[in-house]
Design an enzyme around this catalytic site. Structure first.
Site, PDB file in Angstrom:
ATOM      1  N   LEU A 153       0.940  -1.275  -0.170  1.00 57.05           N
ATOM      2  CA  LEU A 153       0.151   0.099   0.072  1.00 57.05           C
ATOM      3  C   LEU A 153       1.046   1.282   0.090  1.00 57.05           C
ATOM      4  O   LEU A 153       1.859   1.249   0.635  1.00 57.05           O
ATOM      5  CB  LEU A 153      -0.880   0.098   1.104  1.00 57.05           C
ATOM      6  CG  LEU A 153      -1.561  -1.143   1.436  1.00 57.05           C
ATOM      7  CD1 LEU A 153      -2.559  -1.158   2.736  1.00 57.05           C
ATOM      8  CD2 LEU A 153      -2.605  -1.582   0.400  1.00 57.05           C
ATOM      9  N   ALA A 252      12.641  13.225  -9.714  1.00 52.33           N
ATOM     10  CA  ALA A 252      13.806  13.644  -8.949  1.00 52.33           C
ATOM     11  C   ALA A 252      13.040  14.290  -7.596  1.00 52.33           C
ATOM     12  O   ALA A 252      12.203  15.316  -7.806  1.00 52.33           O
ATOM     13  CB  ALA A 252      14.769  14.495  -9.876  1.00 52.33           C
ATOM     14  N   CYS A 260       8.076   3.072   5.488  1.00 49.80           N
ATOM     15  CA  CYS A 260       8.337   1.623   4.837  1.00 49.80           C
ATOM     16  C   CYS A 260       9.710   1.735   4.310  1.00 49.80           C
ATOM     17  O   CYS A 260      10.547   1.081   4.785  1.00 49.80           O
ATOM     18  CB  CYS A 260       7.303   1.500   3.619  1.00 49.80           C
ATOM     19  SG  CYS A 260       5.518   1.212   4.312  1.00 49.80           S
ATOM     20  N   LYS A 263      12.996   2.297   6.758  1.00 50.98           N
ATOM     21  CA  LYS A 263      12.859   1.057   7.586  1.00 50.98           C
ATOM     22  C   LYS A 263      13.253  -0.235   6.726  1.00 50.98           C
ATOM     23  O   LYS A 263      14.161  -1.232   7.373  1.00 50.98           O
ATOM     24  CB  LYS A 263      11.751   0.820   8.242  1.00 50.98           C
ATOM     25  CG  LYS A 263      11.237  -0.343   9.257  1.00 50.98           C
ATOM     26  CD  LYS A 263      10.115  -0.174   9.853  1.00 50.98           C
ATOM     27  CE  LYS A 263       8.892  -0.522   8.835  1.00 50.98           C
ATOM     28  NZ  LYS A 263       8.580  -1.972   8.626  1.00 50.98           N
ATOM     29  N   ARG A 327       7.470  10.480   9.415  1.00 49.70           N
ATOM     30  CA  ARG A 327       8.167   9.628   9.829  1.00 49.70           C
ATOM     31  C   ARG A 327       9.349   9.754   8.636  1.00 49.70           C
ATOM     32  O   ARG A 327       8.945   9.698   7.412  1.00 49.70           O
ATOM     33  CB  ARG A 327       7.749   8.381   9.999  1.00 49.70           C
ATOM     34  CG  ARG A 327       7.181   8.047  11.336  1.00 49.70           C
ATOM     35  CD  ARG A 327       6.423   6.731  11.486  1.00 49.70           C
ATOM     36  NE  ARG A 327       5.320   6.630  10.355  1.00 49.70           N
ATOM     37  CZ  ARG A 327       4.547   5.444  10.559  1.00 49.70           C
ATOM     38  NH1 ARG A 327       4.834   4.476  11.399  1.00 49.70           N
ATOM     39  NH2 ARG A 327       3.393   5.455   9.515  1.00 49.70           N
TER      40      ARG A 327
END
Length: 434
Positions: A153, A252, A260, A263, A327
């Site tokens: 997703l 770019a 995602c 990590k 994040r």
């Protein structure tokens, strides 16, 4: 089949809502009672276009319920989807503590043969490990079948991606369990990839790592374009039209963020090291992305020498538009660098300012619109290509800023337009407009 979704974060909530939409009876379970209370009122704790309406519709039809009771969630479940977080440890490895806690709790309450499906992104071998963890804690007559069913997703388009994905990956060492999971997904009318568990786990990491590689590669080409006088917009278009390559993920910018890609590539790199393999390309992706996130700041430093005393505006705080996720967002590093250099910072984002305020408090100012944020500014930075940011009129930028200098990390504006309105415009991989 009674289906329980463990974890009401991004993946779990979208999965539960979409499965209920096609007619399945779904219980979404979470230990966070406050979150469950909000969800039972039809209020989503995350921002995702269309999700609130999807949740409320299926609550009204009696197909979707939310519970903080493990007994209610697990005692009658034939199939349990685990979608808890697997955040990164300091060494880059995946933290599986939430997954292990969920497995132990599942073992405590299930009372019949159960299929346990792991949707969380996990290192190769995790499904087998979790299966053993559960099996050794349940009655000997209860059979646990494990299925790896990774998600693909994209934040901001998750509901569309669920119903219109490229494939559904089902990895299991039990053909019967795999068949039952395929039956659950049959209403989606999507292609299935059935494989062994370890290959399914690897498919997720390989997919995300390859997409991260494409982003870092085009950013390296963009940086070279600036030095040799080429235009990355033309280059990426010409490259992407080659069907062997494709245009997606060749835009770019200032690198990738979110929950995602960063990590997952660190976790895969750590996994490679555990097996004594030097994954040179992946390490380069990590290094390139780290430098790319700070590119705008160093462009500004090169222009000004010092940003001390400058009034700086940052437009867009999330790692991408149509999400509230900050994040690994480049904006956070930029704000920190600007403050350390002595600039006064005003920010604007249509969704994410409350989250950023929790991090920076009164160290920075918060505007109610892009126009207000730009008023009196001496330097502007564009970090997220929200529609309302892309649609700012360059005439307004020129009129509202004390000095119209823009550092655009998402190439939102045409070079000709910046030239027309007399704006000093620095973008990624394109000629500078002075």
């Amino acid at each position: 089949m009674n289906i329980t979704i463990t974890g009401t974060g991004y993946v779990g909530l979208v999965t539960g809502a979409c499965l209920s939409e096609v007619g399945h009876q779904i219980i979404c379970y979470d230990i966070d009672e406050e979150k469950i209370s909000l969800l039972n009122q039809g209020i989503s704790p995350i921002y995702e276009p269309g999700l609130d309406e999807l949740i409320q519709r299926n609550i009204d039809h009696g197909r979707l319920t939310f519970s903080s009771s493990a007994e209610e969630a697990y005692s009658n479940a034939n199939c349990i989807f685990i979608a808890v977080g697997t955040p990164a440890n300091k060494d880059g490895s995946a933290n599986l503590s939430f997954l292990e806690e969920a497995a132990i709790q599942i073992a405590e309450y299930i009372n019949e043969d159960t299929i346990v499906v792991i949707k969380s992104t996990v290192p190769v071998g995790t499904n087998e490990r979790i299966g053993r963890l559960i099996q050794e804690r349940v009655s000997p007559h209860i059979q646990i079948d494990m299925v790896s069913n990774p998600e693909f997703l994209r934040e901001g388009t998750a509901i569309h991606d669920t119903f219109h994905g490229d494939r559904i990956v089902i990895g299991s060492n039990s053909s019967e369990a795999a068949k039952k999971i395929e039956e659950i997904y049959t209403p989606f009318h999507l292609p299935f990839v059935q494989t062994d568990i370890r290959s399914a786990e690897m498919i997720k990491y390989a997919s995300n790592s390859f997409l991260a590689l494409k982003i870092s590669f085009i950013n390296e080409i963009a940086n070279l374009c600036e030095r040799i006088g080429a235009n990355i917009d033309h280059v990426s278009t010409g490259v992407g039209l080659d069907k062997r390559i494709g245009i997606n993920f060749l835009k770019a910018g200032i690198g990738f963020g979110g929950s995602c890609f960063p990590k997952d590539i660190h976790a895969l790199n750590h996994l490679a090291k555990e097996f004594d393999y030097d994954f040179k390309i992946l390490q380069s992706v990590i290094d390139v992305n780290r430098m790319q996130k700070e590119l705008l700041f160093y462009k500004a430093k090169e222009h000004f020498g010092s940003l001390a005393g400058k009034k700086a505006t940052v437009l867009g705080l999330t790692f991408k538009p149509n999400t509230d996720d900050i994040r690994e967002a480049a904006s956070l590093q930029l704000i920190q660098n600007l403050l350390l250099d002595g600039a006064s910072v005003t920010v604007y984002d249509p969704i994410a300012m409350p989250k950023v305020e929790k991090l920076f408090g009164d160290k920075i100012s918060y505007a109610v619109s892009s126009e207000e944020a730009l008023h009196g500014s001496e330097v502007g930075f564009i970090l997220t290509e929200w529609d309302e940011i892309k649609n700012i009129k360059l005439q307004d930028i020129k009129e509202k800023m004390t000095v119209p200098i823009i550092f655009d990390g998402r190439n939102c504006f045409k070079l000709e337009e910046a030239q027309k309105y007399g704006i000093q415009y620095y973008s990624i991989g394109r000629p500078t407009i002075n």
